[in-house]
Scaffold this motif. Structure first.
Motif, PDB file in Angstrom:
ATOM      1  N   CYS A 145     -22.272  20.891 -77.968  1.00  0.00           N
ATOM      2  CA  CYS A 145     -22.181  19.907 -77.082  1.00  0.00           C
ATOM      3  C   CYS A 145     -21.141  18.665 -77.423  1.00  0.00           C
ATOM      4  N   PRO A 146     -20.994  18.249 -78.771  1.00  0.00           N
ATOM      5  CA  PRO A 146     -20.103  17.126 -79.111  1.00  0.00           C
ATOM      6  C   PRO A 146     -18.675  17.480 -78.836  1.00  0.00           C
ATOM      7  N   SER A 147     -18.190  18.810 -78.747  1.00  0.00           N
ATOM      8  CA  SER A 147     -16.932  19.180 -78.307  1.00  0.00           C
ATOM      9  C   SER A 147     -16.626  19.541 -76.998  1.00  0.00           C
ATOM     10  N   CYS A 148     -17.732  19.529 -76.065  1.00  0.00           N
ATOM     11  CA  CYS A 148     -17.685  20.173 -74.807  1.00  0.00           C
ATOM     12  C   CYS A 148     -17.330  18.912 -73.833  1.00  0.00           C
ATOM     13  N   GLU A 149     -16.187  19.231 -72.684  1.00  0.00           N
ATOM     14  CA  GLU A 149     -15.872  18.233 -71.730  1.00  0.00           C
ATOM     15  C   GLU A 149     -17.047  17.923 -70.812  1.00  0.00           C
ATOM     16  N   LYS A 150     -17.894  18.829 -70.713  1.00  0.00           N
ATOM     17  CA  LYS A 150     -19.190  18.321 -69.712  1.00  0.00           C
ATOM     18  C   LYS A 150     -20.220  17.509 -70.416  1.00  0.00           C
ATOM     19  N   SER A 151     -20.003  17.360 -71.849  1.00  0.00           N
ATOM     20  CA  SER A 151     -20.967  16.537 -72.596  1.00  0.00           C
ATOM     21  C   SER A 151     -21.103  15.107 -71.879  1.00  0.00           C
ATOM     22  N   VAL A 164     -23.307  23.266 -66.298  1.00  0.00           N
ATOM     23  CA  VAL A 164     -22.844  23.259 -67.756  1.00  0.00           C
ATOM     24  C   VAL A 164     -21.520  23.294 -67.569  1.00  0.00           C
ATOM     25  N   GLY A 165     -20.855  23.489 -68.831  1.00  0.00           N
ATOM     26  CA  GLY A 165     -19.328  23.294 -69.043  1.00  0.00           C
ATOM     27  C   GLY A 165     -18.652  24.675 -68.893  1.00  0.00           C
ATOM     28  N   SER A 166     -19.161  25.493 -68.088  1.00  0.00           N
ATOM     29  CA  SER A 166     -18.436  26.913 -67.933  1.00  0.00           C
ATOM     30  C   SER A 166     -17.455  26.974 -67.015  1.00  0.00           C
TER      31      SER A 166
END
Length: 234
Positions: free
Chosen positions: A99-105, A201-203
């Motif tokens: 999560c910390p590095s995901c654009e969708k966070s 999600v960030g998929s």
């Protein structure tokens, strides 16, 4: 004109139009039922099972079950919440979600549900599957590590002739959502944006568009998921 009927959710007397799905009828009565695969205006599939409720003693998906007169629904008790929490945990451990590095966070519905159910570390062992990142499409990146198989992209992203741009490939635990290389290459910017926004999600990420809204100012950074339905003052 639709007939208005009465029913109960967690003991609360409610009214809704006959034939409305439970999840929508609950929303109309300011009761939040969490979902991941469901999308307003799109025919429901009930694939994620997050919206499971107990109807007259039986477990059923609220996004696919129409409301009927006198129906008694349990949506918020220890049994149902534990089931939903378990599903969220399993979705985390069967993928690779950082999560910390995901654009969708902050805009991620799976992350928001984890916060809602107070999940810090899943109880189940991480599988750490080896999945690829599809970056060959000119408009989007398909991050398979984050895909939860909700089918939103398959059901909503189509070309002008109604052909699906996304589809399932393989079977069983190896199944994955892929992009049709020919149709995907013709995606417009608007369709790519829609695909990214429809993904819970960030998929699915649109190329050349990252971290435009700073972390801390995103949708679920400001208010928890379901807040707009429950009208809880923060």
């Amino acid at each position: 004109m639709s007939k208005v009927i009465r029913f109960k959710i967690d003991g609360k007397e409610c009214m809704a139009n006959e034939g409305d799905y439970i999840v929508n009828a609950a929303k109309a009565n300011n009761i939040y039922i969490p979902t991941l695969c469901n999308l307003e205006g799109v025919k429901p599939k009930g694939s994620c099972r997050i919206c499971t409720v107990k109807v007259n003693g039986r477990l059923m998906t609220s996004c696919t079950t129409p409301i009927t007169e006198g129906m008694e629904i349990i949506s918020n008790n220890d049994e149902i919440n534990e089931l939903r929490k378990m599903i969220v945990e399993l979705l985390f451990v069967e993928g690779n979600h950082f999560c910390p590095s995901c654009e969708k966070s902050g805009n991620c519905e799976l992350q928001a549900l984890a916060y809602r159910f107070r999940i810090t570390v899943p109880r189940y062992p991480y599988l750490f599957p080896q999945k690829e990142v599809i970056a060959s499409n000119p408009k989007i990146i398909k991050e398979q590590n984050r895909c939860i198989g909700c089918k939103r992209c398959i059901r909503t992203i189509k070309d002008e002739k109604g052909h699906n741009i996304f589809a399932y490939s393989k079977r069983g635990h190896k199944s994955e959502v892929i992009i049709d290389p020919d149709l995907g290459a013709k995606m417009t910017d608007e369709l790519a944006e829609k695909a990214m926004n429809n993904c819970p999600v960030g998929s699915i990420l649109k190329k050349e568009k990252g971290f435009i809204i700073p972390i801390g100012q995103r949708k679920f950074d400001k208010k928890p998921i379901g807040n707009e339905i429950e009208n809880i003052k923060i």
